[in-house]
Motif scaffolding. Sequence first.
Motif, PDB file in Angstrom:
ATOM      1  N   SER A 211       0.796  -1.227   0.000  1.00 23.49           N
ATOM      2  CA  SER A 211       0.000   0.000   0.000  1.00 23.49           C
ATOM      3  C   SER A 211       0.826   1.273   0.000  1.00 23.49           C
ATOM      4  N   GLU A 212       2.129   1.185   0.318  1.00 23.09           N
ATOM      5  CA  GLU A 212       2.918   2.414   0.409  1.00 23.09           C
ATOM      6  C   GLU A 212       4.393   2.112   0.187  1.00 23.09           C
ATOM      7  N   ILE A 213       5.076   3.048  -0.469  1.00 26.11           N
ATOM      8  CA  ILE A 213       6.525   2.972  -0.618  1.00 26.11           C
ATOM      9  C   ILE A 213       7.100   4.131   0.178  1.00 26.11           C
ATOM     10  N   SER A 214       7.608   3.848   1.361  1.00 22.61           N
ATOM     11  CA  SER A 214       8.093   4.913   2.240  1.00 22.61           C
ATOM     12  C   SER A 214       9.525   5.327   1.918  1.00 22.61           C
ATOM     13  N   ALA A 215      10.313   4.398   1.364  1.00 23.47           N
ATOM     14  CA  ALA A 215      11.709   4.703   1.047  1.00 23.47           C
ATOM     15  C   ALA A 215      12.221   3.720  -0.002  1.00 23.47           C
ATOM     16  N   ALA A 216      13.189   4.163  -0.782  1.00 23.25           N
ATOM     17  CA  ALA A 216      13.825   3.306  -1.792  1.00 23.25           C
ATOM     18  C   ALA A 216      15.261   3.771  -1.967  1.00 23.25           C
ATOM     19  N   CYS A 217      16.133   2.841  -2.301  1.00 24.94           N
ATOM     20  CA  CYS A 217      17.533   3.196  -2.499  1.00 24.94           C
ATOM     21  C   CYS A 217      18.182   2.245  -3.492  1.00 24.94           C
ATOM     22  N   VAL A 218      19.323   2.668  -4.036  1.00 19.67           N
ATOM     23  CA  VAL A 218      20.147   1.786  -4.864  1.00 19.67           C
ATOM     24  C   VAL A 218      21.072   1.035  -3.925  1.00 19.67           C
ATOM     25  N   ALA A 219      20.999  -0.299  -3.968  1.00 25.25           N
ATOM     26  CA  ALA A 219      21.760  -1.134  -3.032  1.00 25.25           C
ATOM     27  C   ALA A 219      23.013  -1.744  -3.652  1.00 25.25           C
ATOM     28  N   THR A 220      22.953  -2.056  -4.952  1.00 26.81           N
ATOM     29  CA  THR A 220      24.119  -2.620  -5.640  1.00 26.81           C
ATOM     30  C   THR A 220      24.287  -1.965  -7.002  1.00 26.81           C
ATOM     31  N   PRO A 230      19.972   6.915  -1.762  1.00 24.87           N
ATOM     32  CA  PRO A 230      18.520   7.077  -1.673  1.00 24.87           C
ATOM     33  C   PRO A 230      17.906   7.686  -2.929  1.00 24.87           C
ATOM     34  N   LEU A 231      16.676   7.266  -3.225  1.00 25.40           N
ATOM     35  CA  LEU A 231      15.893   7.855  -4.292  1.00 25.40           C
ATOM     36  C   LEU A 231      14.977   8.922  -3.706  1.00 25.40           C
ATOM     37  N   SER A 232      14.717   9.963  -4.458  1.00 21.60           N
ATOM     38  CA  SER A 232      13.703  10.947  -4.088  1.00 21.60           C
ATOM     39  C   SER A 232      12.379  10.472  -4.662  1.00 21.60           C
ATOM     40  N   LEU A 233      11.376  10.306  -3.797  1.00 25.62           N
ATOM     41  CA  LEU A 233      10.088   9.776  -4.214  1.00 25.62           C
ATOM     42  C   LEU A 233       9.052  10.883  -4.301  1.00 25.62           C
ATOM     43  N   GLU A 234       8.155  10.759  -5.286  1.00 23.75           N
ATOM     44  CA  GLU A 234       7.108  11.746  -5.497  1.00 23.75           C
ATOM     45  C   GLU A 234       5.745  11.124  -5.194  1.00 23.75           C
ATOM     46  N   ALA A 235       4.683  11.772  -5.652  1.00 17.01           N
ATOM     47  CA  ALA A 235       3.320  11.326  -5.344  1.00 17.01           C
ATOM     48  C   ALA A 235       3.107   9.872  -5.756  1.00 17.01           C
ATOM     49  N   GLN A 236       2.331   9.156  -4.920  1.00 12.94           N
ATOM     50  CA  GLN A 236       2.065   7.749  -5.156  1.00 12.94           C
ATOM     51  C   GLN A 236       0.595   7.533  -5.507  1.00 12.94           C
ATOM     52  N   GLU A 237       0.321   6.459  -6.199  1.00 15.35           N
ATOM     53  CA  GLU A 237      -1.053   6.081  -6.501  1.00 15.35           C
ATOM     54  C   GLU A 237      -1.182   4.567  -6.441  1.00 15.35           C
ATOM     55  N   GLU A 238      -2.363   4.112  -6.126  1.00 13.19           N
ATOM     56  CA  GLU A 238      -2.598   2.673  -5.988  1.00 13.19           C
ATOM     57  C   GLU A 238      -3.117   2.088  -7.296  1.00 13.19           C
ATOM     58  N   ASP A 239      -2.695   0.855  -7.574  1.00 22.21           N
ATOM     59  CA  ASP A 239      -3.136   0.119  -8.748  1.00 22.21           C
ATOM     60  C   ASP A 239      -3.398  -1.319  -8.309  1.00 22.21           C
ATOM     61  N   GLY A 240      -4.607  -1.548  -7.768  1.00 25.37           N
ATOM     62  CA  GLY A 240      -4.924  -2.868  -7.240  1.00 25.37           C
ATOM     63  C   GLY A 240      -4.081  -3.170  -6.022  1.00 25.37           C
ATOM     64  N   ASP A 241      -3.336  -4.274  -6.070  1.00 27.56           N
ATOM     65  CA  ASP A 241      -2.478  -4.663  -4.954  1.00 27.56           C
ATOM     66  C   ASP A 241      -1.120  -3.980  -4.994  1.00 27.56           C
ATOM     67  N   TYR A 242      -0.916  -3.101  -5.965  1.00 25.32           N
ATOM     68  CA  TYR A 242       0.389  -2.480  -6.140  1.00 25.32           C
ATOM     69  C   TYR A 242       0.323  -0.967  -5.937  1.00 25.32           C
ATOM     70  N   THR A 243       1.483  -0.405  -5.634  1.00 19.94           N
ATOM     71  CA  THR A 243       1.632   1.045  -5.512  1.00 19.94           C
ATOM     72  C   THR A 243       2.579   1.531  -6.600  1.00 19.94           C
ATOM     73  N   LEU A 244       2.186   2.595  -7.287  1.00 14.51           N
ATOM     74  CA  LEU A 244       3.002   3.180  -8.343  1.00 14.51           C
ATOM     75  C   LEU A 244       3.573   4.504  -7.852  1.00 14.51           C
ATOM     76  N   VAL A 245       4.842   4.731  -8.132  1.00 14.60           N
ATOM     77  CA  VAL A 245       5.470   5.977  -7.705  1.00 14.60           C
ATOM     78  C   VAL A 245       6.580   6.346  -8.682  1.00 14.60           C
ATOM     79  N   ARG A 246       6.771   7.642  -8.858  1.00 16.30           N
ATOM     80  CA  ARG A 246       7.867   8.133  -9.683  1.00 16.30           C
ATOM     81  C   ARG A 246       8.988   8.552  -8.749  1.00 16.30           C
TER      82      ARG A 246
END
Length: 282
Positions: A211-220, A230-246
């Motif tokens: 339901s939510e992507i609170s943080a993301a990063c490049v690990a390898t 770390p990635l900078s995340l923008e507005a999120q939207e839901e798509d069924g069981d998935y969350t889409l974010v830029r």
Amino acid sequence: MNVFTSRGYLTLAVALLCCGSVGAESILLPAGTPIYGELDEQVVSKKKKTAVGQIVRAHVWRNVVLDKQVVIRAGAAMVVRVSHVKSAKVAGVKGDLELEAVSARAVDGTEVLLDGGYDHSGKGRKALSITLFLLVAWPLIFIKGKNVVAEPGTIFDCSVQADSLVSVEGMQPIHVRLGDGKSLVVEPLYDEMDPEGKDKVLPLSLRAKGSEISAACVATINGEEVEPIPLSLEAQEEDGDYTLVRGTIELKKLAKHFRKGINRFEVEVADARAEVILDVEL
């Protein structure tokens, strides 16, 4: 008296041949199918060491899969040859090196003809090529020219030259475990990049289960663990069981870990990771 007549031998041979072909299937490997290769030896843009037409050891980097069947296995031998070489000169004139992918061996032994290969000057999406050149290679114009050195492990891309039929006799379909590798999908947004190459960040599309992507990063980067970027995340939207974010990531922080050839990195969200292969060669 021998019970096998010449006709008997022929009958037996035909029977064995028919038994061996049970379950065989031919799959069309279309022209343009992408294939990634990996160099097995160092190649340098010095004419005394490298000549046009010289064969270079290489192999297929990843399985080529069609209709859930492996048609070209990772590790399969590739024929690669030097198509252009120019030694470095003074006054900042750099060396030049191009390798041409000729063929790869399919699972049935078929030699599949290829197009493309390694070009040190970079190819792929123009914007990203220019941006990475500015971030990584600009100091070279102020110093003595350097020769291109393609190290073992350099990844390059190529494609199938013409439609080819490959037999997958006796092979079993690949079974993909639900949720394995698909709980997170990350793709570069090349179309959003400046065609003049003035971008400082790489835009990415993330699709994660939950339901939510609170943080993301490049690990390898290129298979090696790095200090998380770390990635900078923008507005999120839901798509069924998935969350889409830029999201976006600074190109300079990525580029300092890059090497010649195709580069790749893994984005991590919670306990899931997804690999991104950049459509550009340094």
